[in-house]
Design an enzyme around this catalytic site. Structure first.
Site, PDB file in Angstrom:
ATOM      1  N   ASP A  61      -6.850 -16.054   2.220  1.00  0.00           N
ATOM      2  CA  ASP A  61      -8.223 -16.564   2.392  1.00  0.00           C
ATOM      3  C   ASP A  61      -9.027 -16.328   1.118  1.00  0.00           C
ATOM      4  O   ASP A  61      -9.785 -17.190   0.668  1.00  0.00           O
ATOM      5  CB  ASP A  61      -8.945 -15.846   3.554  1.00  0.00           C
ATOM      6  CG  ASP A  61      -8.864 -16.628   4.862  1.00  0.00           C
ATOM      7  OD1 ASP A  61      -7.807 -17.254   5.110  1.00  0.00           O
ATOM      8  OD2 ASP A  61      -9.845 -16.622   5.628  1.00  0.00           O
ATOM      9  N   ASP A  71      -5.500  -3.195  -2.369  1.00  0.00           N
ATOM     10  CA  ASP A  71      -6.920  -3.139  -2.743  1.00  0.00           C
ATOM     11  C   ASP A  71      -7.115  -3.636  -4.174  1.00  0.00           C
ATOM     12  O   ASP A  71      -8.017  -4.427  -4.477  1.00  0.00           O
ATOM     13  CB  ASP A  71      -7.507  -1.725  -2.541  1.00  0.00           C
ATOM     14  CG  ASP A  71      -6.655  -0.611  -3.137  1.00  0.00           C
ATOM     15  OD1 ASP A  71      -5.507  -0.881  -3.567  1.00  0.00           O
ATOM     16  OD2 ASP A  71      -7.134   0.541  -3.177  1.00  0.00           O
ATOM     17  N   LYS A 126       0.883  -1.174   0.000  1.00  0.00           N
ATOM     18  CA  LYS A 126       0.000   0.000   0.000  1.00  0.00           C
ATOM     19  C   LYS A 126       0.922   1.226   0.000  1.00  0.00           C
ATOM     20  O   LYS A 126       0.838   2.107   0.876  1.00  0.00           O
ATOM     21  CB  LYS A 126      -0.930  -0.063   1.234  1.00  0.00           C
ATOM     22  CG  LYS A 126      -2.056   0.954   1.227  1.00  0.00           C
ATOM     23  CD  LYS A 126      -3.124   0.744   0.171  1.00  0.00           C
ATOM     24  CE  LYS A 126      -4.088   1.904   0.146  1.00  0.00           C
ATOM     25  NZ  LYS A 126      -5.043   1.853  -0.992  1.00  0.00           N
TER      26      LYS A 126
HETATM   27 MN    MN Z   1      -5.726 -16.382   8.088  1.00  0.00          MN
END
Ligand code: MN
Ligand code: IPM
Length: 357
Positions: free
Chosen positions: A252, A224, A192
């Site tokens: 994830d 992002d 970022k």
């Molecule tokens: Mn995790």
């Protein structure tokens, strides 16, 4: 005969069930390929808190340190959320990573052809996905100081520090470059840098190291945008390099490309000592002890342990082949279930995997 010492940490929630499956497969694979595994089980996480008051008892840490590899299932349960932070299961995991100096977490995201329709994304988007997330694991905002909470008369403030040193960035970036070199030679670093000073240093160091890895094409994405690109066009990625927090979130997300987070294994490595191998998913207390868990991420973590930790490549291949065969035959746990497939419990999935080995 080749002999290896394994520290086995079943942990909490679905941990013990999926550990049972992995342990059986490891035993069978070691017999088939002519080596011996000396497995020592140790309490860790919530189980250890209940037994000793600490999520990472000294004896568990000692066993891990003196092993050739550590295999962990999962830790955590909401019932510990009210304990002071140093007594929570998650703190045990962070201490273990830190004590073993496992600064590079490798999370491969691979699509099994049999599961192409299990993803929530369209098959044409995910069919060519083959990427690795390399997540920095012992620094960044997870460990940064100062941190804490300050209470004043009219307000409360809490804070953490996102910090990286040049050396911390360098060592994990090297791991990512080395992996990229042996793959499709593309490294995308996530940061970022448009807002954060710590990310600017991260980007500068990645660029400076790229001079020594001329054959690898380097790109940078703001986190992002990376989150968006991962579901827009995930096959553009080869190796994704991230800091600790960004990698936690993006891995994830990347896991869901495969259809279920129950499919993703990981390896945490340092420059010395044993590696730690664990599924990306958590302890899923809501489905624990119901014979519903998907043991595949754990089984694939065991295969990563054989491949990377013990260099037993053939045994690793046979476990991975067994996973492929069982999925191709249409066997699924609930998380992967789709029409025309055969739904199995965790234990039955284990039995089929064993049979296919
Ligand atoms: Mn995790
Ligand atoms: C992971 C987990 C852990 C993390 C938690 C359980 C502390 O989410 O391995 O991704 O945040 O690193």
């Amino acid at each position: 005969m080749r002999k290896y010492r394994i520290a086995l940490l079943p942990g909490d929630g679905i941990g013990p069930e999926i550990t049972l499956v992995a342990e059986k497969l490891l035993k069978a694979a070691s017999q088939k390929h002519g080596f011996e595994l000396i497995i020592t089980r140790e309490p860790f996480g919530g189980e250890a808190i209940e037994a000793t008051g600490s999520p990472l008892p000294l004896s568990t840490l000692e066993t891990c340190k003196s092993s050739d590899a550590v295999l962990l299932a999962a830790i955590g349960n909401p019932k510990f959320d009210t304990l002071p932070r140093e007594k929570r299961p998650e703190t045990g995991l962070l201490s273990l990573r830190s004590e073993l100096q496992l600064f590079a977490n490798i999370r491969p995201v691979k699509i099994y052809p049999a599961l192409i329709n299990a993803s929530s994304l369209k098959s044409e988007i995910i069919k060519n996905v083959d990427l690795i997330v390399v997540r920095e694991l012992t620094g960044g905002i997870y460990f940064g100081e100062p941190k804490g909470r300050i209470e004043s008369d009219d307000d409360i403030r809490a804070f953490n520090t996102m910090t990286y040193s040049k050396k911390e960035i360098e060592r994990v970036t090297k791991v990512a470059f080395e992996l990229a070199k042996d793959r499709r030679s593309k490294l995308c670093s996530v940061d970022k840098a448009n807002v954060l000073d710590v990310s600017q240093l991260w980007r500068d160091e990645v660029n400076s190291l790229s001079n020594t890895y001329q054959g690898v094409e380097v790109s940078h994405l703001y986190v992002d945008n990376a989150a968006m690109q991962l579901i827009r066009d995930p096959s553009q990625f080869d190796v994704l390099l991230t800091s600790n927090l960004f990698g936690d979130i993006l891995s994830d997300e990347a896991a869901m490309l495969t259809g279920s987070i129950g499919m993703l294994p990981s390896a945490s490595l340092g420059s010395i000592g044993p590696g730690l191998f664990e599924p990306v998913h958590g302890s899923a207390p809501d489905i624990a002890n119901k014979n519903m868990a998907n043991p595949i991420a754990m089984v694939l973590s065991a295969a990563m342990m054989l491949r990377i930790g013990l260099k037993e490549l053939e045994a690793a291949n046979s476990i991975e082949d067994a996973v492929n065969k069982v999925l191709t035959k249409g066997f699924r746990t609930g998380d992967l279930m789709s029409e025309g497939c055969i739904q199995l419990g965790c234990e039955e999935m284990g039995a089929h995997l064993l049979e296919s080995l």
